[in-house]
Write a protein that holds these residues in place. Structure first.
Motif, PDB file in Angstrom:
ATOM      1  N   THR B  71     -16.567  -4.305  19.484  1.00 50.29           N
ATOM      2  CA  THR B  71     -15.888  -5.448  20.109  1.00 50.29           C
ATOM      3  C   THR B  71     -15.201  -6.299  19.045  1.00 50.29           C
ATOM      4  O   THR B  71     -14.042  -6.697  19.197  1.00 50.29           O
ATOM      5  CB  THR B  71     -16.901  -6.313  20.887  1.00 50.29           C
ATOM      6  OG1 THR B  71     -17.702  -5.456  21.690  1.00 50.29           O
ATOM      7  CG2 THR B  71     -16.203  -7.337  21.748  1.00 50.29           C
ATOM      8  N   ALA B 127     -14.661  -8.312  30.816  1.00 47.89           N
ATOM      9  CA  ALA B 127     -13.874  -7.083  30.928  1.00 47.89           C
ATOM     10  C   ALA B 127     -14.442  -6.194  32.034  1.00 47.89           C
ATOM     11  O   ALA B 127     -13.697  -5.614  32.835  1.00 47.89           O
ATOM     12  CB  ALA B 127     -13.870  -6.340  29.595  1.00 47.89           C
ATOM     13  N   PHE B 135     -14.971  -4.450  27.000  1.00 43.33           N
ATOM     14  CA  PHE B 135     -13.760  -4.968  26.339  1.00 43.33           C
ATOM     15  C   PHE B 135     -13.206  -3.957  25.344  1.00 43.33           C
ATOM     16  O   PHE B 135     -12.012  -3.660  25.334  1.00 43.33           O
ATOM     17  CB  PHE B 135     -14.091  -6.289  25.644  1.00 43.33           C
ATOM     18  CG  PHE B 135     -12.901  -6.953  25.000  1.00 43.33           C
ATOM     19  CD1 PHE B 135     -12.026  -7.712  25.759  1.00 43.33           C
ATOM     20  CD2 PHE B 135     -12.659  -6.822  23.633  1.00 43.33           C
ATOM     21  CE1 PHE B 135     -10.926  -8.326  25.171  1.00 43.33           C
ATOM     22  CE2 PHE B 135     -11.569  -7.424  23.039  1.00 43.33           C
ATOM     23  CZ  PHE B 135     -10.691  -8.182  23.802  1.00 43.33           C
ATOM     24  N   SER B 138     -11.367  -1.218  26.964  1.00 43.81           N
ATOM     25  CA  SER B 138     -10.217  -1.538  27.811  1.00 43.81           C
ATOM     26  C   SER B 138      -8.912  -1.238  27.077  1.00 43.81           C
ATOM     27  O   SER B 138      -8.879  -1.177  25.846  1.00 43.81           O
ATOM     28  CB  SER B 138     -10.242  -3.026  28.193  1.00 43.81           C
ATOM     29  OG  SER B 138     -11.432  -3.318  28.890  1.00 43.81           O
ATOM     30  N   GLN B 143      -6.968  -6.093  27.319  1.00 40.62           N
ATOM     31  CA  GLN B 143      -7.596  -7.006  26.349  1.00 40.62           C
ATOM     32  C   GLN B 143      -6.744  -8.268  26.180  1.00 40.62           C
ATOM     33  O   GLN B 143      -7.254  -9.391  26.196  1.00 40.62           O
ATOM     34  CB  GLN B 143      -7.759  -6.291  24.992  1.00 40.62           C
ATOM     35  CG  GLN B 143      -8.767  -5.157  25.034  1.00 40.62           C
ATOM     36  CD  GLN B 143      -8.751  -4.327  23.758  1.00 40.62           C
ATOM     37  OE1 GLN B 143      -7.742  -4.252  23.061  1.00 40.62           O
ATOM     38  NE2 GLN B 143      -9.867  -3.655  23.465  1.00 40.62           N
TER      39      GLN B 143
END
Ligand SMILES: Cc1cc2nc3c(=O)[nH]c(=O)nc-3n(C[C@H](O)[C@H](O)[C@H](O)COP(=O)(O)OP(=O)(O)OC[C@H]3O[C@@H](n4cnc5c(N)ncnc54)[C@H](O)[C@@H]3O)c2cc1C
Ligand code: SF4
Lengths: 589, 211
Positions: B71, B127, B135, B138, B143
């Motif tokens: 992340t 997300a 996230f 994605s 994002q």
């Protein structure tokens, strides 16, 4: 072998023991050893070699946490200090909110209510390894403030007494500056050419002109021309890390090496002086110290003892040198020992200059410090007096396109952008922020002094100091004037100040001690009843003990103290040598 | 610095009074250490009072999990993408720097760690809610949609994610612009030894209205 690996190999007796290796101790040892005296230097910190230990070109990314301040390295990872606001095992005590006592901590008064901070460097060379290298002379009025305006105290000496020693120091240490013929900011005959000002400094200079505030070349102990054995500045690396090419003044590069070369200087590092010892006639016989390697107490004998441990450490040693003859500490017959503690006032204000946005790329490193500064002007003096501030300050600054740190790209003033927009904004704003600061004169007052804490001891069992500190209304008014002037200067330079002048100047004032110009606790005087030492720094009560550091200052004008410490220490050492030659020194045979 | 109490050696020449003083000193120190949560007793260790300044040694273990690091890496490159001024943040080690930073034992970094870890959990959940995946998994546009929501006045995402994202942005930018690539990207051209300091060139003086 100059550096004694253990305290055991020391000589039986020395002509002089010098405590401390910073500006004061370094100069004393240099002058005495050069003249042939046998000298032992005791330094509480470790040996330190700027030649091999200085991180000259390292980027912040080469440091842990990008070099930010941590409790262990309060001025950042690369700062050439071992020590800081906290020294492990060596606490000190300060007033907390005026009522209770607390151990001094890393936090600033603005957060904790503590009113004094004490910065100590524990290393060969002391604070000279990292200090700011601002080298100013005190002027004629600074030595006679009471005669000038009825406040504070006059020195027993005048500018004329010290001027020749300033000359010698300047020639030896090297400094840059410009000849200005100002009445109370004397020039040096040894100024080297100052570096070219940066763009933001030229804007401040132009702005100052509009306000009647002359902005002139700063005066810094940094070489722009070579001196024997020393290269000139190459304008690339921050001075606060120290300088391995010896281009700035540092006791460890400029004073101690030639002193060692004489063969007359022995040095014991990790040696913590505890007290001066006294014989039955009240003469000093030597120094008790703790060998930190072994934890054992040792004694060294000497004809003279020179205290250069920094003002408050020297004050502490004298307060701890209690004997049947001197129950209140050595040199305290007049009751002045520890009193008249002062620091410079300080405050700052940031701003941003739109005209510098999207500046064509160029290198603004320079000598890593300001190239220009603003001594106190007649125009400021008039309006300051009207605001209740009898004494002055100088203004200096930082800013421009300096090596980026953790906060350079995202100051509070730029928006919440990210991505390509952030990168464009970071580039646009880079080098447009300036920060003005000032250092002002504090008038000594009855409420600011040091004493020994009745209970606390350091890890070697040595009683630690306790500080009382209060700014008077004079200093508060002065800081209010500074702040007003910062706003005017930033605006006159075409910039936007981050804040208006504060309603309460106390809120933006530094804590006592935090400007690191803490001095005065062993002041010199014309008469024995008015101070601790005579005009050469010899204790009135015990003339073979001499204070070489800023403890002897009678006033604390807006001239950073180190240049004057060096000049007085040189003058004192020559005086001691002549007394030794004449045989008039009151030392045991 | 050694966090343990100093050993007291009592040489023969010490008087009883002095010996007692030394012992008292140790007691005083012990109470000091108890009172002050200070670096000398940091756990894990900090950089110490006298580190080797020529070496970058990080004594504390890294704390971010692989998932958190993913992340962080995605965020790094959204905050500092590659462009004509320089590479993306992940290309110059900024994700690892964030790990170094949030794992440090100091007050500021410990505070940041809490905000960043909580923020990562929130971001992943946001997300999931919006796109049904984490996230880091994605798409770039997705994002960006979340980040845009965070910086847009009046959104829920702003209320919940603003403090976290601002902190993250500042730390990532700090980590990036302190590298040599970052110097080039911001326009810092110093750190090179010069024979003379020339001062501002004519085009800089003209730009600042000083010509
Ligand atoms: C960040 C900063 C910036 C500064 N900028 C400037 C500036 O621009 N211009 C200026 O004039 N001044 C400046 N100063 C102040 C300057 O550093 C001091 O005035 C100067 O170093 C004082 O010299 P000194 O020899 O008295 O003390 P120090 O340099 O502090 O040296 C004292 C030495 O004595 C040792 N010592 C202490 N106690 C004992 C003991 N009991 N036994 C043995 N050894 C002991 C210490 O370990 C230390 O090495 C600055 C200070 C700081 C911290
Ligand atoms: S700026 Fe100049 S004097 Fe200062 S450390 Fe760098 S080279 Fe040395």
């Amino acid at each position: 072998m100059a550096f004694l690996s253990t305290s055991k190999t020391r000589a039986e007796r020395y002509d002089a023991v010098v405590i401390g290796s910073g500006a004061a101790g370094g100069m004393a040892a240099y002058v005495l050893a050069k003249a042939g005296a046998k000298v032992l230097m005791l330094e509480a910190g470790r040996n330190y070699d700027p030649g091999s230990e200085t991180p000259m070109f390292q980027s912040q990314a080469d440091a842990p946490l990008r070099g930010v301040s941590t409790p262990e390295k309060p001025n950042g990872f690369y700062d050439a200090t071992i020590g800081g606001w906290t020294v492990p095992g060596e606490p000190y005590v300060v007033q907390n909110d005026g009522a209770s006592w607390a151990e001094g901590t890393v936090q600033n008064r603005l957060k904790t209510g503590q009113n004094f901070m004490w910065w100590r460097a524990r290393m060969l060379g002391g604070r000279t390894n990292h200090y700011g290298r601002v080298h100013l002379r005190m002027g004629p009025r600074d030595f006679k403030p009471r005669s000038t305006d009825g406040l504070g105290f006059d020195w027993p000496i005048s500018y004329e007494d010290v001027a020749p020693w300033y000359d010698k120091v300047d020639e030896f240490t090297g400094l840059y500056g410009s000849v200005e013929n100002l009445p109370n900011d004397p020039d040096s005959p040894h100024f080297q050419p100052p570096p070219t000002p940066r763009a933001y400094e030229l804007l401040l200079q132009r702005g100052g002109k509009k306000l009647g505030i002359p902005v002139i070349a700063s005066r810094m102990a940094i070489l722009t021309k070579p001196l024997p054995g020393r290269a000139p500045c190459f304008y690339a690396t921050p001075c606060g890390r120290g300088c391995s090419i010896k281009a700035n003044f540092q006791s460890t590069t400029v004073l101690i090496p030639p002193a060692i070369e004489t063969g007359n200087l022995d040095i014991i590092t990790d040696a913590m002086a505890r007290e001066v010892t006294i014989d039955a006639q009240g003469r000093a016989t030597g120094v008790h110290f703790i060998d930190k390697q072994t934890g054992k107490e040792e004694h060294v004998a000497a004809r003279a003892v020179i205290l250069g441990a920094s003002a408050c450490e020297s004050g502490r040693i004298l307060l701890n040198s209690r004997s049947a003859r001197f129950p209140q500490g050595l040199g305290n017959g007049s009751g002045h020992l520890g009193r008249w503690l002062t620091d410079s006032t300080g405050s700052n204000l940031g701003g941003q200059i739109p005209a510098l946005e999207n500046m064509p790329l160029h290198n603004e490193d320079g000598t890593s410090s300001m190239h220009l500064y603003a001594p106190f002007s007649e125009a400021q003096a008039r309006t300051a007096k009207a605001m209740g501030a009898p004494r002055g300050y100088y203004m200096a600054w930082g800013g421009g396109r300096q090596m980026p740190n953790m906060s350079t790209a995202t100051p509070a003033q730029i928006g919440e952008f990210y991505g390509a927009k952030l990168k464009a904004e970071a580039r646009r704003y880079f080098g447009t922020f300036i920060d003005l600061h000032a250092r002002g004169e504090m008038i000594p007052n009855e409420r600011s002094f040091m004493e020994l804490d009745p209970e606390r001891k350091d890890r070697w069992g040595i009683p630690v100091p306790r500080f009382h500190f209060e700014w008077s209304d004079h200093e508060v008014a002065q800081v209010a004037h500074m702040q007003k002037t910062f706003v005017e200067m930033i605006e006159a330079a075409g910039g936007k100040p981050h804040n208006p002048p504060p309603a309460d100047a106390r809120k933006v004032m530094t804590a006592g001690g935090s400007v690191n110009h803490e001095i005065g606790v062993t002041r010199m005087s014309a008469r024995a009843e008015d101070g601790v030492t005579d005009s050469f720094g010899k204790l009135w009560d015990c003339p073979n003990v001499l204070v070489a550091d800023g403890g002897v200052f009678v006033s604390n004008p807006y001239k950073n103290p180190t240049n004057t410490i060096l000049a007085l220490a040189w003058r004192q050492a020559e005086h001691l040598l002549s007394e030794m030659k004449r045989g008039t020194l009151a030392a045991p045979a | 610095m050694n966090a343990s109490l100093p050993t007291v050696s009592v040489p023969r020449s010490l008087s009883r009074r002095e010996a007692i003083q030394q012992i008292l000193a140790v007691t005083a120190l012990a109470s000091t250490l108890n009172l002050r949560g200070f670096a000398a007793e940091l756990n894990p260790p900090g950089i110490g009072f006298d580190p080797n300044l020529l070496k970058k040694e990080i004594p504390w273990p890294r704390l971010l999990t692989d998932a958190e690091k993913r992340t962080v890496t995605a965020l790094c490159d959204l905050i500092i993408p590659a462009d004509e001024f320089g590479p993306a943040a992940s290309a110059v080690g900024v994700p690892d720097f964030i790990d170094e930073w949030v794992s440090a034992p100091y007050e500021q970094q410990v505070k940041d760690r809490a905000i960043i870890r909580t923020g990562i959990v929130w971001l992943e959940r946001e997300a999931q809610t919006r796109f049904g995946k984490g996230f880091a998994d994605s798409a770039g546009a997705q994002q960006s949609e979340i980040l845009e929501a965070i910086v847009t006045e009046g959104t829920d995402a702003r209320k919940q994610g603003r403090a976290f994202f601002k902190l993250m942005r500042d730390r990532v930018a700090g980590g990036y612009y302190t590298t040599r690539e970052g110097w080039a990207a911001i326009g810092y051209t110093g750190n090179v030894p010069l024979v003379d300091f020339p001062g501002p060139p004519p085009e800089a003086l003209a730009h600042a209205g000083l010509a």
